[in-house]
Enzyme design. Structure first.
Site, mmCIF file in Angstrom:
data_model
loop_
_atom_site.group_PDB
_atom_site.id
_atom_site.type_symbol
_atom_site.label_atom_id
_atom_site.label_comp_id
_atom_site.label_asym_id
_atom_site.label_seq_id
_atom_site.Cartn_x
_atom_site.Cartn_y
_atom_site.Cartn_z
ATOM 1 N N GLY A 20 -2.627 2.643 -10.265
ATOM 2 C CA GLY A 20 -1.533 1.794 -10.706
ATOM 3 C C GLY A 20 -0.228 1.885 -9.945
ATOM 4 O O GLY A 20 0.785 1.335 -10.399
ATOM 5 N N GLY A 21 -0.214 2.529 -8.780
ATOM 6 C CA GLY A 21 1.031 2.665 -8.035
ATOM 7 C C GLY A 21 1.684 1.331 -7.709
ATOM 8 O O GLY A 21 2.880 1.126 -7.949
ATOM 9 N N ASP A 76 -5.412 -4.618 -3.136
ATOM 10 C CA ASP A 76 -5.177 -3.367 -2.404
ATOM 11 C C ASP A 76 -6.566 -2.836 -2.072
ATOM 12 O O ASP A 76 -7.117 -2.006 -2.783
ATOM 13 C CB ASP A 76 -4.388 -2.392 -3.271
ATOM 14 C CG ASP A 76 -3.974 -1.139 -2.519
ATOM 15 O OD1 ASP A 76 -4.174 -1.082 -1.291
ATOM 16 O OD2 ASP A 76 -3.447 -0.208 -3.168
ATOM 17 N N CYS A 123 -4.498 0.196 3.559
ATOM 18 C CA CYS A 123 -3.780 1.328 4.167
ATOM 19 C C CYS A 123 -4.552 1.744 5.415
ATOM 20 O O CYS A 123 -4.864 2.911 5.617
ATOM 21 C CB CYS A 123 -3.608 2.484 3.188
ATOM 22 S SG CYS A 123 -5.123 3.097 2.439
#
Length: 430
Positions: free
Chosen positions: A243-244, A307, A360
Site C-alpha cells: 500500500g505504499g 505498480d 522499479c
C-alpha cells in the site's frame, strides 16, 4: 567490537549467504541472534560491510583476483572505507577475532587499480548478460548508471499531508539532520553516511506512530505523484501490495473520490489495513483477491495504476544481492506477467481514462518495450507527454534526460538521486 572483528563477522555472513543461498537480511539477522554480545553499532557496521561488498562485487573481485567473501570484504575495507591495508593487516595480528593477516598478494592487489580495458560490466558492477539491455537504456552513460546504482541509498520519507506538513516532520526528526528532497514536494531525506554510519530508525519516532510520514524512496513518491490522480476520481490500484503508493494517492486526492486497492497476493496486501488506519486514508476500499473481485469496476475507472511486478533492478542499491541472482529466465517471466497485467488493466478504464504503468526497473524490456507492445495491441491508447505530465503533477521543471524514447520517464540514482523507476501514462481516447 573493533574493525578486525567486524570484518571477520562480515566474512562469516557473506559465507552463510553463499553456502545457504538465503537473503542477506536473513543471514544478518541470524548472525545477530547467534552473537548477542554485538551491539547495535556493531550490527550496523557489519551490515554495511556486507552490503557494500555486494554492491560492488564485480569490481571488488576483479581487483582482488577472487570473489571469495574474504576478498570482497577486504576490498571494501580498502576501496570503500579507505583503510590502509598494511596497517589493517598489522591490527589483525593483535586481535583474536580478526581474519588472518593479509598475504603479500592481497596487500599488493588491495592498493592496485583496475587495468585499462577492464570490461564495462565489471566497471559498472552488474551481470555481464545485462550489458545489451543497459546499453540500450542509457547509451554512452550505461557504465556511469551502473556505478551510481552501486552506491548507498539515502533514507527518504514521504510526508503524509492528510495529517502533517513537511516543516512539522522535519522538526520532529531534527536530531537526524533531515533535508528536503530535490524533486518530491512532500519528501524528506537523510543521505547515507560513510563507513559504519547507522541508518536512523525513524519508525520509533512519534511522528511515524501518529501517521505523519511513511518511509518511501523519493523515486516512489515521484511516480505516485505522476500518476496524477485527482480529487473525486475513481482509481484502481491494481497491484497495491503493502500500500505504499495507495497511501500516496490517497493523500494527493485529499481523501476525495475512491481508490480501489487490489493485489493478487493476500500476503503482500495484508499490511495495508493497519497502514491505512495509521495514515488516516479514508477513501480507500481494499479488494481482497477472489473470483470476480473487480468485475463491478469494468469500464468505470478514471485511472488504473499498475505498480507492476518486475525484476527490481531499480532497487539494486538497497537489495544488491538480487543483482547477482537475476537470470534471463526470471526476466522473461516478469515480462510475461507485465504484459498480461497491462492487457487486463485496460478493461477497467472508461473512455478518456488513463492507464499508469510503473516499474522499479531500469531495463527496457520491462519498460518502453512493454508500452510499445501494448499500444500496438491497443491503438486507442497514447502516452501523455512526459514534460506536461511532470508540470501537471508538480508544477516544476522537468528533470533533464529522464524522458525515454517511448514517452516514459526514467528515474535513476545518476539522473535524479532516487532508486530506479519507470512510469508511462497511457491515455485512452474518448
Amino acid at each position: 567490537m573493533r574493525l578486525p572483528g567486524r570484518l571477520s563477522a562480515a566474512i562469516e555472513v557473506l559465507t552463510d549467504v553463499e553456502t545457504r543461498k538465503r537473503p542477506v537480511s536473513e543471514a544478518l539477522k541470524a548472525w545477530g541472534l547467534n552473537n548477542r554480545f554485538a551491539g547495535a553499532g556493531d550490527r550496523a557496521a557489519i551490515g554495511n560491510l556486507v552490503y557494500d561488498a555486494l554492491r560492488r562485487r564485480s569490481s571488488h573481485a576483479a581487483l582482488m583476483g577472487s570473489d571469495t567473501p574474504r576478498a570482497l570484504v577486504l576490498a571494501v575495507a580498502v576501496r570503500d572505507w579507505n583503510e590502509d591495508p598494511a596497517a589493517l593487516s598489522e591490527s589483525f595480528a593483535t586481535d583474536n577475532h580478526a581474519p588472518a593477516p593479509l598475504t603479500e598478494e592481497e596487500l599488493e592487489r588491495a592498493v592496485g587499480q583496475l587495468p585499462d580495458g577492464t570490461p564495462g560490466h565489471i566497471l559498472a558492477d552488474f551481470p555481464e548478460w545485462l550489458t545489451p539491455s543497459l546499453e540500450r537504456a542509457f547509451g554512452d552513460n550505461w557504465i556511469a548508471e551502473g556505478q551510481d546504482m552501486s552506491g548507498r541509498p539515502s533514507l527518504d520519507l514521504r510526508v503524509n499531508t492528510l495529517k502533517s506538513s513537511r516543516e512539522r516532520v522535519m522538526k520532529s526528526l531534527a536530531r537526524f539532520n533531515p533535508a528536503e528532497t530535490k524533486f518530491s514536494p512532500n519528501g524528506v531525506t537523510m543521505p547515507a553516511g560513510p563507513r559504519d554510519a547507522r541508518t536512523p530508525n525513524v519508525t520509533t519516532d512519534e511522528g511515524y506512530l501518529k501517521g505523519w510520514f511513511e518511509v518511501q524512496d523519493q523515486g516512489s513518491q515521484l511516480v505516485a505523484g505522476l500518476a496524477n490522480a485527482k480529487p473525486g476520481e475513481q482509481v484502481l490500484d491494481l497491484c497495491a501490495g503493502a500500500g505504499g503508493k495507495t497511501l500516496a494517492l490517497a493523500a494527493v486526492m485529499g481523501n476525495k473520490g475512491q481508490i480501489f486497492a487490489y493485489d493478487s497476493d493476500r500476503n503482500r496486501l495484508a499490511p495495508i489495513y493497519d497502514r491505512l488506519k495509521r495514515n488516516g486514508a479514508r477513501n480507500v476500499q481494499v479488494r481482497a483477491p477472489q473470483p470476480d473481485a473487480l468485475e463491478d469496476l469494468v469500464g468505470k475507472m478514471d485511472r488504473v495504476v499498475i505498480d507492476a511486478p518486475c525484476t527490481g533492478t531499480g532497487t539494486w542499491r538497497r537489495r544488491p544481492d538480487t543483482k547477482w541472482k537475476l537470470t534471463p529466465e526470471l526476466l522473461a517471466q516478469r515480462v510475461g506477467e507485465q504484459a498480461a497485467i497491462l492487457a487486463d488493466a485496460a478493461r477497467y478504464l472508461k473512455p478518456g481514462g488513463t492507464l499508469v504503468y510503473i516499474t522499479c526497473s531500469i531495463l527496457p524490456e520491462e519498460n518502453d518495450d512493454q508500452v510499445v507492445a501494448f499500444i500496438k495491441a491497443n491503438p486507442d491508447f497514447a502516452s501523455v507527454n512526459p514534460a506536461e505530465l511532470w508540470q501537471s503533477a508538480f508544477g516544476t521543471a522537468f528533470p533533464a534526460d529522464t524522458e525515454t524514447e517511448q514517452g516514459g520517464i526514467a528515474l535513476t540514482p545518476r539522473l535524479t538521486g532516487t532508486d530506479g523507476f519507470y512510469i508511462n501514462a497511457l491515455r485512452r481516447s474518448a
